[in-house]
Design a protein around this motif. Structure first.
Motif, PDB file in Angstrom:
ATOM      1  N   ARG A  75      -5.704   0.993  -3.414  1.00  0.00           N
ATOM      2  CA  ARG A  75      -6.078  -0.370  -3.029  1.00  0.00           C
ATOM      3  C   ARG A  75      -6.296  -1.272  -4.236  1.00  0.00           C
ATOM      4  O   ARG A  75      -5.991  -2.466  -4.177  1.00  0.00           O
ATOM      5  CB  ARG A  75      -7.298  -0.346  -2.123  1.00  0.00           C
ATOM      6  N   LEU A  83       0.825  -1.209   0.000  1.00  0.00           N
ATOM      7  CA  LEU A  83       0.000   0.000   0.000  1.00  0.00           C
ATOM      8  C   LEU A  83       0.865   1.267   0.000  1.00  0.00           C
ATOM      9  O   LEU A  83       0.543   2.234  -0.696  1.00  0.00           O
ATOM     10  CB  LEU A  83      -0.961   0.005   1.194  1.00  0.00           C
ATOM     11  N   CYS A 122      -1.324   4.061  -1.406  1.00  0.00           N
ATOM     12  CA  CYS A 122      -2.633   3.657  -0.859  1.00  0.00           C
ATOM     13  C   CYS A 122      -3.689   3.372  -1.928  1.00  0.00           C
ATOM     14  O   CYS A 122      -4.880   3.374  -1.630  1.00  0.00           O
ATOM     15  CB  CYS A 122      -3.146   4.672   0.150  1.00  0.00           C
TER      16      CYS A 122
END
Length: 64
Positions: free
Chosen positions: A36, A29, A34
């Motif tokens: 996803r 991540l 981040c």
């Protein structure tokens, strides 16, 4: 971060595997800022599975 150990503070295989999985997810991540969907692709798991694992680890860590 560390996932809480068992009640008697022993590390068993299940906790060791969970810790390794958590660390891997967090590292990926970070590498993809981040994202996803991209993380799930890199980890070769379904995006929903990644969301569920993140939710599980957030719940476990919030108890600590």
């Amino acid at each position: 971060m560390r996932i809480p150990e068992t009640e008697n503070q022993e590390i068993d295989l299940k906790n060791a595997a969970a810790q390794a999985e958590y660390n891997t997810i967090m590292n990926v991540l970070k590498k993809v800022n981040c994202n996803r969907s991209k993380a799930a692709e890199i980890l070769r798991i379904d995006r929903k599975t990644l969301y569920n694992k993140i939710k599980l680890y957030e719940t476990v860590l919030s108890r600590n």
